[in-house]
Design a protein around this motif. Structure first.
Motif, mmCIF file in Angstrom:
data_model
loop_
_atom_site.group_PDB
_atom_site.id
_atom_site.type_symbol
_atom_site.label_atom_id
_atom_site.label_comp_id
_atom_site.label_asym_id
_atom_site.label_seq_id
_atom_site.Cartn_x
_atom_site.Cartn_y
_atom_site.Cartn_z
ATOM 1 N N ARG A 158 0.802 -1.230 -0.010
ATOM 2 C CA ARG A 158 -0.013 0.259 0.020
ATOM 3 C C ARG A 158 0.602 1.301 0.030
ATOM 4 O O ARG A 158 0.606 2.251 -0.658
ATOM 5 N N GLU A 159 1.912 1.243 0.832
ATOM 6 C CA GLU A 159 2.699 2.397 0.942
ATOM 7 C C GLU A 159 3.418 2.607 -0.640
ATOM 8 O O GLU A 159 3.477 3.763 -0.897
ATOM 9 N N HIS A 162 0.779 4.064 -2.866
ATOM 10 C CA HIS A 162 0.316 5.705 -2.229
ATOM 11 C C HIS A 162 1.560 6.499 -2.367
ATOM 12 O O HIS A 162 1.297 7.592 -2.658
ATOM 13 N N SER A 163 2.766 6.177 -2.656
ATOM 14 C CA SER A 163 4.104 7.044 -2.866
ATOM 15 C C SER A 163 3.882 7.406 -4.133
ATOM 16 O O SER A 163 4.594 8.546 -4.408
ATOM 17 N N GLY A 164 3.297 6.855 -5.127
ATOM 18 C CA GLY A 164 3.168 7.319 -6.588
ATOM 19 C C GLY A 164 4.498 6.918 -7.329
ATOM 20 O O GLY A 164 4.584 7.246 -8.497
ATOM 21 N N ARG A 168 0.162 5.983 -11.787
ATOM 22 C CA ARG A 168 -1.225 5.748 -11.500
ATOM 23 C C ARG A 168 -1.435 4.208 -11.773
ATOM 24 O O ARG A 168 -0.961 3.678 -12.744
ATOM 25 N N THR A 213 -6.003 0.432 -2.411
ATOM 26 C CA THR A 213 -6.439 1.655 -3.256
ATOM 27 C C THR A 213 -6.597 2.901 -2.078
ATOM 28 O O THR A 213 -6.489 4.098 -2.292
ATOM 29 N N GLY A 214 -7.147 2.261 -0.999
ATOM 30 C CA GLY A 214 -7.703 3.322 0.086
ATOM 31 C C GLY A 214 -9.237 3.962 -0.346
ATOM 32 O O GLY A 214 -9.585 4.572 0.411
ATOM 33 N N GLU A 215 -9.392 3.658 -1.613
ATOM 34 C CA GLU A 215 -10.858 3.986 -2.127
ATOM 35 C C GLU A 215 -11.968 3.225 -1.862
ATOM 36 O O GLU A 215 -11.723 1.882 -1.637
ATOM 37 N N SER A 248 -10.912 7.048 -8.948
ATOM 38 C CA SER A 248 -9.685 7.186 -9.452
ATOM 39 C C SER A 248 -9.451 6.647 -10.998
ATOM 40 O O SER A 248 -8.406 7.077 -11.537
ATOM 41 N N ARG A 359 -9.699 9.192 1.053
ATOM 42 C CA ARG A 359 -9.224 7.728 1.507
ATOM 43 C C ARG A 359 -9.616 7.227 2.786
ATOM 44 O O ARG A 359 -9.783 8.089 3.627
ATOM 45 N N ASP A 360 -9.781 5.871 2.869
ATOM 46 C CA ASP A 360 -9.885 5.411 3.987
ATOM 47 C C ASP A 360 -10.859 6.030 4.828
ATOM 48 O O ASP A 360 -11.064 6.179 6.044
#
Ligand code: NDP
Length: 375
Positions: A158-159, A162-164, A168, A213-215, A248, A359-360
């Protein structure tokens, strides 16, 4: 517990002495309890097993002896309310067939015990919401036992996303299949299980997509299939294929089954590379690989007892009066999506879900930080 429930901030409070730990009663002494949870209590830093609740007193007495508990620490389901007088027991861990989760969560709340409940939280949105409400009214915490969200490999994945660094995300594909339901045959009975492979193993694909995704997905499309004439699948489905669409633009494509040789993996395809967890949902030996145009990398992450991590997270929340990372609401949301998945399969069309931004939205504060050996 007094005061408002705050978000857990992930602070590590170290290993506690037995008398300082949160005492638990485990309810239901089946495979998961015996094979994973007893060891998890032994590996935990702030949780202590203090009582067993079972319908099989002989079995429970044998296990109690092996665990160093006394006869007085064994309760039947009918004696559950007697736990009220046990001040050393602050929480119950519900490890029963799915349709019994609601009853015992409500009964636990009514005697003032915090509730850690196995996945799926329940068998319907209505039951799951009733559990959240009962705990809220009683002022106790409710956590859905989603071990994956406390596992260093999944936190690292996940990290990374999310760090990009991978750009995408375009697609996630998750598979969780096995040839039989593992554990009790209640998994093939609708009244006890609530559904088939989706509620049992497909939930890992669903919940992990949401976690990574956190979505929250806003649309689902699904098919179910059961082999005709297979006597195992007269009440619950064998396989489910389901696709989730996230705000997203990420598409998550998933397959779960009780009818295919064991495989549990999750792949993420992104602009600048891809990420693979294989196996993705097992209790041990998880592997995380990241593959970009310039390198192929396996992240070597120290393996920790997944059940001890989730258990200690909940104990920390109980001790600090904070909201768990995977509260009851997190389980309710999965229940909503699973109901939409079944509806889509029945009606042969995509089903819309309530749209949530950000998110979350259903989670509490962060879980414990990732501990890495080397990468
Ligand atoms: P088991 O069938 O092995 O054990 C369930 C236990 O529940 C039984 O041993 C029994 O304990 C008790 N029970 C009470 N009423 C009934 C009933 N009517 N029929 C059957 N059992 C009953 O199941 P599991 O331990 O594998 O699963 C329990 C829960 O844990 C489920 O919700 C499951 O989804 C979840 N789970 C979660 C996992 C994870 O990775 N997080 C992995 C595996 C399961 P007793 O004899 O003591 O009364």
């Amino acid at each position: 517990m007094t005061g408002n429930i705050k978000d857990y901030d992930g602070t590590d409070q170290g290993v506690l002495a037995p008398e300082e730990r949160v005492g638990y009663a485990v309810v239901g002494l089946g495979d998961l309890t015996e094979e994973e949870l007893y060891p998890a209590f032994a590996h935990s830093a702030r949780s202590r097993l203090g009582a067993l609740v079972s319908g099989d007193r002989d079995k429970a007495l044998v296990q109690a002896r092996q665990l160093g508990l006394s006869e007085g620490d064994v309760y039947s389901y009918e004696q559950f309310e007697n736990l009220k007088d046990r001040e050393d027991i602050r929480a119950v861990f519900i490890v029963l067939p799915n349709s019994l989760h609601r009853e015992f969560a409500v009964r636990a709340a009514e005697i003032g015990k915090h509730v850690l409940c196995e996945k799926p939280l329940s068998v319907s949105v209505a039951d799951a919401e009733a559990m959240v409400l009962a705990c809220k009214v009683a002022g106790v915490l409710l956590m859905t036992a989603y071990r994956i969200q406390y596992t260093p490999h999944h936190q690292a994945a996940r990290e990374e996303l999310h760090s990009g660094r991978l750009g995408r995300v375009k697609l996630m594909t998750a598979v969780d299949v096995q040839t039989e339901p593992q554990g009790g045959q209640w998994r093939l009975k609708r009244e006890l299980a609530g559904g088939g492979s989706l509620l049992d193993v497909g939930l890992y694909c669903l919940n992990t997509s949401r976690f990574l995704t956190g979505e929250e997905p806003y649309e689902v499309f699904a098919y179910t299939h059961s082999t005709p004439d297979d006597p195992r699948f007269t009440e619950v489905e064998e396989s489910v294929s389901f696709t989730l669409r996230f705000p997203s633009g990420i598409i998550s494509s998933n397959f779960c089954s009780y009818g295919a040789s064991k495989h549990r993996s999750l792949r993420v395809l992104a602009e600048k590379g891809n990420l693979l967890l294989d196996p993705a949902f097992d209790y041990t030996s998880l592997r995380l690989k990241i593959d970009t145009e310039t390198e192929v990398r396996e992240l070597l992450i120290k393996e920790t007892d997944q059940f001890a991590l989730e258990l200690d997270h909940f104990s920390a929340c109980v001790q600090s009066g904070t909201r768990p990372f995977t509260p009851g609401e997190e389980g309710v949301q999965d229940q909503r999506i699973m109901e939409a998945i079944y509806q889509s399969a029945r009606e042969g069309r995509p089903v819309q879900l309530q749209r949530f931004e950000g998110r979350d939205v259903f989670r509490g504060g962060p879980a414990a930080p990732v501990e890495r050996k080397r990468s």
